[in-house]
Design a protein around this motif. Structure first.
Motif, PDB file in Angstrom:
ATOM      1  N   VAL A  62       0.884  -1.151   0.000  1.00 32.84           N
ATOM      2  CA  VAL A  62       0.000   0.000   0.000  1.00 32.84           C
ATOM      3  C   VAL A  62       0.925   1.205   0.000  1.00 32.84           C
ATOM      4  O   VAL A  62       1.849   1.285   0.810  1.00 32.84           O
TER       5      VAL A  62
ATOM      6  N   ASP B  43     -12.547  -3.052  -2.283  1.00 35.57           N
ATOM      7  CA  ASP B  43     -11.516  -3.423  -1.320  1.00 35.57           C
ATOM      8  C   ASP B  43     -11.822  -2.745   0.009  1.00 35.57           C
ATOM      9  O   ASP B  43     -12.220  -1.580   0.048  1.00 35.57           O
TER      10      ASP B  43
ATOM     11  N   VAL C  48     -10.186  -1.015   3.018  1.00 36.42           N
ATOM     12  CA  VAL C  48      -8.912  -0.335   3.257  1.00 36.42           C
ATOM     13  C   VAL C  48      -8.908   0.177   4.690  1.00 36.42           C
ATOM     14  O   VAL C  48      -9.821   0.881   5.111  1.00 36.42           O
TER      15      VAL C  48
ATOM     16  N   ARG D 263      -4.940  -3.411   2.744  1.00 34.00           N
ATOM     17  CA  ARG D 263      -6.006  -3.456   1.731  1.00 34.00           C
ATOM     18  C   ARG D 263      -6.375  -4.917   1.518  1.00 34.00           C
ATOM     19  O   ARG D 263      -5.500  -5.745   1.291  1.00 34.00           O
TER      20      ARG D 263
END
Length: 146
Positions: A26, A66, A68, A96
């Motif tokens: 990420v 997703d 997050v 994520r």
């Protein structure tokens, strides 16, 4: 007593998963908090260890299917102290996770208590009653246990 035997290969894979270079990258993350993901017939549960993280510094959102989770743990090692050993990470973190196809991105709840963040994603068609329905975009607010 129910016991589970973990093979050496599974133990190695588990250990590798804790190494930052082996985790889902990420952008800009300084560290990656450990997570457990569980499933039952009604929901998915993400449990993330975040000791000493201020809830005001946490963000949970759904982006392009997703989940997050991001935030920051302040650097406690500032000042005149001499470091003998530092192993606990600090700074910006982010994780994520692709949401399973049957997870409802609009029916996600959070609870942060005792340094553990719990994120629950209801399965579509689940019998668990939804919390308040909303038409707002899926940005989530944290609910603290206190």
């Amino acid at each position: 007593m129910n016991t589970t035997t973990i093979s050496p290969q599974d133990r190695l894979l588990t250990q590798l998963a804790t190494i930052p270079a082996c985790q889902t990258p990420v952008d800009g993350a300084d560290w990656f908090p450990p997570v457990d993901i569980l499933e039952d017939g009604e929901e998915y549960l993400f449990k993330i260890d975040l000791p000493e993280v201020n809830p005001d510094n946490l963000r949970v959102s759904v982006e392009e299917d997703d989940l997050v989770i991001s935030g920051e743990r302040a650097n406690p090692w500032q000042g005149e102290r001499k470091f003998l050993r530092v192993e606990r990470p600090h700074g910006y973190f982010a994780r994520r996770f692709p949401l399973p196809e049957d997870a409802s991105p609009r029916e996600i709840t959070t609870l942060f208590a005792d340094g553990v963040l719990e994120v629950r994603a209801r399965k579509a068609g689940s019998r668990i009653p939804p919390s308040a329905p909303t038409n707002a975009p899926p940005k989530l607010r944290l609910r603290s246990s206190s």
